[in-house]
Scaffold this motif. Sequence first.
Motif, PDB file in Angstrom:
ATOM      1  N   GLY A 258     -35.532  82.037  37.331  1.00 47.16           N
ATOM      2  CA  GLY A 258     -34.857  81.184  36.353  1.00 47.16           C
ATOM      3  C   GLY A 258     -35.112  81.642  34.927  1.00 47.16           C
ATOM      4  O   GLY A 258     -36.259  81.788  34.503  1.00 47.16           O
TER       5      GLY A 258
ATOM      6  N   LEU B 139     -35.367  77.812  29.584  1.00 43.39           N
ATOM      7  CA  LEU B 139     -36.471  77.881  28.620  1.00 43.39           C
ATOM      8  C   LEU B 139     -37.833  77.936  29.313  1.00 43.39           C
ATOM      9  O   LEU B 139     -38.740  78.638  28.854  1.00 43.39           O
ATOM     10  N   ALA B 140     -37.990  77.232  30.437  1.00 46.07           N
ATOM     11  CA  ALA B 140     -39.286  77.238  31.129  1.00 46.07           C
ATOM     12  C   ALA B 140     -39.613  78.643  31.643  1.00 46.07           C
ATOM     13  O   ALA B 140     -40.720  79.152  31.434  1.00 46.07           O
TER      14      ALA B 140
ATOM     15  N   GLU C 103     -32.460  85.718  37.387  1.00 47.83           N
ATOM     16  CA  GLU C 103     -31.577  84.617  36.993  1.00 47.83           C
ATOM     17  C   GLU C 103     -30.241  84.753  37.720  1.00 47.83           C
ATOM     18  O   GLU C 103     -29.616  85.805  37.686  1.00 47.83           O
ATOM     19  N   LYS C 104     -29.801  83.660  38.328  1.00 44.69           N
ATOM     20  CA  LYS C 104     -28.545  83.732  39.089  1.00 44.69           C
ATOM     21  C   LYS C 104     -27.316  83.795  38.177  1.00 44.69           C
ATOM     22  O   LYS C 104     -26.274  84.309  38.567  1.00 44.69           O
TER      23      LYS C 104
ATOM     24  N   GLY D 202     -29.932  78.795  31.026  1.00 43.15           N
ATOM     25  CA  GLY D 202     -29.846  77.625  31.906  1.00 43.15           C
ATOM     26  C   GLY D 202     -29.105  76.493  31.220  1.00 43.15           C
ATOM     27  O   GLY D 202     -27.966  76.659  30.767  1.00 43.15           O
ATOM     28  N   ARG D 203     -29.794  75.352  31.070  1.00 46.25           N
ATOM     29  CA  ARG D 203     -29.143  74.174  30.480  1.00 46.25           C
ATOM     30  C   ARG D 203     -29.091  74.216  28.951  1.00 46.25           C
ATOM     31  O   ARG D 203     -28.540  73.310  28.338  1.00 46.25           O
TER      32      ARG D 203
ATOM     33  N   GLY E  74     -24.624  71.928  27.184  1.00 47.36           N
ATOM     34  CA  GLY E  74     -25.827  71.391  27.822  1.00 47.36           C
ATOM     35  C   GLY E  74     -26.624  70.651  26.756  1.00 47.36           C
ATOM     36  O   GLY E  74     -26.089  69.755  26.093  1.00 47.36           O
TER      37      GLY E  74
ATOM     38  N   GLN F  83     -28.104  69.328  23.485  1.00 49.96           N
ATOM     39  CA  GLN F  83     -27.414  69.228  22.196  1.00 49.96           C
ATOM     40  C   GLN F  83     -28.318  69.540  21.018  1.00 49.96           C
ATOM     41  O   GLN F  83     -27.883  70.033  20.003  1.00 49.96           O
ATOM     42  N   TYR F  84     -29.585  69.170  21.155  1.00 52.96           N
ATOM     43  CA  TYR F  84     -30.552  69.436  20.080  1.00 52.96           C
ATOM     44  C   TYR F  84     -31.940  69.404  20.693  1.00 52.96           C
ATOM     45  O   TYR F  84     -32.100  69.022  21.861  1.00 52.96           O
TER      46      TYR F  84
ATOM     47  N   ILE G 132     -31.684  84.246  43.817  1.00 53.19           N
ATOM     48  CA  ILE G 132     -32.684  84.415  44.873  1.00 53.19           C
ATOM     49  C   ILE G 132     -32.302  83.529  46.054  1.00 53.19           C
ATOM     50  O   ILE G 132     -32.035  82.338  45.885  1.00 53.19           O
TER      51      ILE G 132
ATOM     52  N   MET H 268     -30.759  65.748  33.316  1.00 48.47           N
ATOM     53  CA  MET H 268     -32.059  65.355  32.765  1.00 48.47           C
ATOM     54  C   MET H 268     -32.940  64.886  33.927  1.00 48.47           C
ATOM     55  O   MET H 268     -32.466  64.174  34.813  1.00 48.47           O
TER      56      MET H 268
ATOM     57  N   GLY I  54     -40.844  73.636  34.916  1.00 47.34           N
ATOM     58  CA  GLY I  54     -39.524  73.238  34.423  1.00 47.34           C
ATOM     59  C   GLY I  54     -39.605  71.838  33.850  1.00 47.34           C
ATOM     60  O   GLY I  54     -40.688  71.247  33.757  1.00 47.34           O
ATOM     61  N   ASP I  55     -38.446  71.291  33.483  1.00 47.45           N
ATOM     62  CA  ASP I  55     -38.458  69.986  32.816  1.00 47.45           C
ATOM     63  C   ASP I  55     -38.696  68.826  33.781  1.00 47.45           C
ATOM     64  O   ASP I  55     -38.724  67.675  33.357  1.00 47.45           O
TER      65      ASP I  55
ATOM     66  N   GLY J  11     -37.050  67.143  28.723  1.00 43.16           N
ATOM     67  CA  GLY J  11     -36.131  67.892  27.861  1.00 43.16           C
ATOM     68  C   GLY J  11     -36.582  69.307  27.541  1.00 43.16           C
ATOM     69  O   GLY J  11     -37.408  69.913  28.237  1.00 43.16           O
ATOM     70  N   VAL J  12     -36.022  69.824  26.471  1.00 41.08           N
ATOM     71  CA  VAL J  12     -36.268  71.204  26.054  1.00 41.08           C
ATOM     72  C   VAL J  12     -37.752  71.414  25.751  1.00 41.08           C
ATOM     73  O   VAL J  12     -38.361  72.398  26.181  1.00 41.08           O
TER      74      VAL J  12
HETATM   75  C1  LIG Z   1     -25.707  67.749  29.524  1.00 45.02           C
HETATM   76  C2  LIG Z   1     -27.136  67.940  29.123  1.00 45.02           C
HETATM   77  C3  LIG Z   1     -27.588  67.458  27.899  1.00 45.02           C
HETATM   78  C4  LIG Z   1     -28.918  67.629  27.521  1.00 45.02           C
HETATM   79  N1  LIG Z   1     -29.316  67.225  26.281  1.00 45.02           N
HETATM   80  C5  LIG Z   1     -30.581  67.496  25.872  1.00 45.02           C
HETATM   81  C6  LIG Z   1     -30.966  67.267  24.525  1.00 45.02           C
HETATM   82  O1  LIG Z   1     -30.146  66.904  23.671  1.00 45.02           O
HETATM   83  N2  LIG Z   1     -32.272  67.499  24.184  1.00 45.02           N
HETATM   84  C7  LIG Z   1     -33.190  67.966  25.090  1.00 45.02           C
HETATM   85  O2  LIG Z   1     -34.363  68.177  24.731  1.00 45.02           O
HETATM   86  N3  LIG Z   1     -32.826  68.233  26.366  1.00 45.02           N
HETATM   87  C8  LIG Z   1     -31.548  68.031  26.766  1.00 45.02           C
HETATM   88  N4  LIG Z   1     -31.157  68.360  28.036  1.00 45.02           N
HETATM   89  C9  LIG Z   1     -32.164  68.839  28.985  1.00 45.02           C
HETATM   90  C10 LIG Z   1     -32.562  70.292  28.713  1.00 45.02           C
HETATM   91  O3  LIG Z   1     -31.413  71.089  28.639  1.00 45.02           O
HETATM   92  C11 LIG Z   1     -33.448  70.741  29.860  1.00 45.02           C
HETATM   93  O4  LIG Z   1     -34.543  69.846  29.960  1.00 45.02           O
HETATM   94  C12 LIG Z   1     -34.028  72.151  29.696  1.00 45.02           C
HETATM   95  O5  LIG Z   1     -33.082  73.047  29.152  1.00 45.02           O
HETATM   96  C13 LIG Z   1     -34.497  72.597  31.082  1.00 45.02           C
HETATM   97  O6  LIG Z   1     -34.990  73.919  31.041  1.00 45.02           O
HETATM   98  P1  LIG Z   1     -35.573  74.559  32.387  1.00 45.02           P
HETATM   99  O7  LIG Z   1     -35.932  75.954  32.068  1.00 45.02           O
HETATM  100  O8  LIG Z   1     -36.605  73.654  32.949  1.00 45.02           O
HETATM  101  O9  LIG Z   1     -34.364  74.512  33.442  1.00 45.02           O
HETATM  102  P2  LIG Z   1     -32.955  75.258  33.403  1.00 45.02           P
HETATM  103  O10 LIG Z   1     -32.483  75.420  32.017  1.00 45.02           O
HETATM  104  O11 LIG Z   1     -32.088  74.529  34.370  1.00 45.02           O
HETATM  105  O12 LIG Z   1     -33.293  76.714  33.971  1.00 45.02           O
HETATM  106  C14 LIG Z   1     -33.410  76.982  35.347  1.00 45.02           C
HETATM  107  C15 LIG Z   1     -32.727  78.316  35.610  1.00 45.02           C
HETATM  108  O13 LIG Z   1     -32.928  78.676  36.981  1.00 45.02           O
HETATM  109  C16 LIG Z   1     -31.770  79.349  37.419  1.00 45.02           C
HETATM  110  N5  LIG Z   1     -31.765  79.321  38.890  1.00 45.02           N
HETATM  111  C17 LIG Z   1     -31.663  78.232  39.703  1.00 45.02           C
HETATM  112  N6  LIG Z   1     -31.708  78.606  41.001  1.00 45.02           N
HETATM  113  C18 LIG Z   1     -31.851  79.965  41.004  1.00 45.02           C
HETATM  114  C19 LIG Z   1     -31.944  80.943  42.040  1.00 45.02           C
HETATM  115  N7  LIG Z   1     -31.901  80.603  43.339  1.00 45.02           N
HETATM  116  N8  LIG Z   1     -32.077  82.247  41.691  1.00 45.02           N
HETATM  117  C20 LIG Z   1     -32.122  82.619  40.374  1.00 45.02           C
HETATM  118  N9  LIG Z   1     -32.014  81.733  39.356  1.00 45.02           N
HETATM  119  C21 LIG Z   1     -31.892  80.422  39.664  1.00 45.02           C
HETATM  120  C22 LIG Z   1     -30.637  78.551  36.780  1.00 45.02           C
HETATM  121  O14 LIG Z   1     -29.426  79.302  36.741  1.00 45.02           O
HETATM  122  C23 LIG Z   1     -31.214  78.267  35.397  1.00 45.02           C
HETATM  123  O15 LIG Z   1     -30.836  79.261  34.457  1.00 45.02           O
HETATM  124  C24 LIG Z   1     -29.822  68.254  28.419  1.00 45.02           C
HETATM  125  C25 LIG Z   1     -29.359  68.762  29.626  1.00 45.02           C
HETATM  126  C26 LIG Z   1     -28.024  68.633  29.969  1.00 45.02           C
HETATM  127  C27 LIG Z   1     -27.526  69.240  31.244  1.00 45.02           C
END
Ligand SMILES: Cc1cc2nc3c(=O)[nH]c(=O)nc-3n(C[C@H](O)[C@H](O)[C@H](O)COP(=O)(O)OP(=O)(O)OC[C@H]3O[C@@H](n4cnc5c(N)ncnc54)[C@H](O)[C@@H]3O)c2cc1C
Length: 310
Positions: A7, A10-11, A30-31, A37-38, A52, A54-55, A113, A263, A285-286, A292-293
């Motif tokens: 993935g 951000l995580a 990354e797929k 990601g989000r 995804g 917004q801030y 994966i 979320m 992850g989140d 959130g972010v």
């Molecule tokens: C509509 C929306 C609005 C939001 N608004 C806010 C906001 O305003 N403020 C805020 O703080 N947070 C907000 N969030 C939440 C925030 O975007 C997430 O908490 C944060 O980006 C999560 O990061 P992450 O790395 O944990 O997960 P992700 O960003 O989901 O990253 C996981 C990654 O793993 C990859 N992956 C999954 N399965 C596989 C696989 N089998 N093989 C390879 N890669 C894979 C995915 O493609 C993805 O890129 C929002 C989210 C959404 C969807």
Amino acid sequence: MKYLVVGAGLAGLTAARHLQALGGQATVLEKGRGPGGRMATRRIGGQRFDHGAQYLTATSPRFRSAVEGWRAAGVAEEWFREGGRARYRGVAGMNAIPKYLAAVLDVRLNSRIVEMAWRGGEWHLRTEAGEEHCGAGLVVTAPVPQALELLGGVAGRMEGRLKRIRYTSCFALMAALDGDSGLGEAGFVEPGEGPVQWIADNARKGITEGPGAVTIHATAAFTSSHYDEPAERVAGLMLEAAQGWLGGSGVREWQLHRWRYSMAETREAEPCLAMKEPGPLVLAGDGFGFPGVEGAFLSGFAAAMALSEM
Ligand SMILES: Cc1cc2nc3c(=O)[nH]c(=O)nc-3n(C[C@H](O)[C@H](O)[C@H](O)COP(=O)(O)OP(=O)(O)OC[C@H]3O[C@@H](n4cnc5c(N)ncnc54)[C@H](O)[C@@H]3O)c2cc1C
């Protein structure tokens, strides 16, 4: 030491950056076609839409210091303040931040994966295309229900805890308008009821040229009750509900994105979960710790620390 990170949200990017800073060698798988990601930004007809996150807000000293670094690098800036606290946007879209982080990492895109196994003292990960990647330690940052599918029996005694982590779903409708939106100076409103959770004009937000370029997020309740319906019907209902904020402008073009995992509404208290058996593995992850972010960043950092200490 060679590590694998699933993935490039951000995580995952944060975990990989810190594993490298600790002297390790990390490959991020990354797929998707791009990192983030989000933290997602899409182009429609020459305009940019954040569809995804917004801030972001920064409350912990560690994340505040990271955000200061991103501001200094020119990829993040303050958007607005609420209750005295800054809300930051990515410069040219939220995706600018993960792109910046990914630039110095070994990130393999289009690498979904589909299988992971611990064999001969190493993790073996296989992509959909049949490539194999090996590493001594593994961080998995896919949303937890997807991570659980991948892990199969490997999650072992952690499975019960992991199954309690749940996410809301969210429709993101991106609409390119033929005139200005009616969203005023601030550029956003958060009705939070009926179909509409949030509307922002990406032109007013400052990440794209005008005319109006709105992102409309649906409420979790609306999304779950219409999730499998055709895009035309969902978009019609959302645009009807958002009409009063479009400044009388027409919609030139729209696209709908369905975020199955938006979320994390119920999260694990710890910032990550680490397992030594069958081999060094950390889930992050989140869905872990803070939301959130900011939560994704703190979880990625905690994952790197946990893995490097195993
Ligand atoms: C509509 C929306 C609005 C939001 N608004 C806010 C906001 O305003 N403020 C805020 O703080 N947070 C907000 N969030 C939440 C925030 O975007 C997430 O908490 C944060 O980006 C999560 O990061 P992450 O790395 O944990 O997960 P992700 O960003 O989901 O990253 C996981 C990654 O793993 C990859 N992956 C999954 N399965 C596989 C696989 N089998 N093989 C390879 N890669 C894979 C995915 O493609 C993805 O890129 C929002 C989210 C959404 C969807």
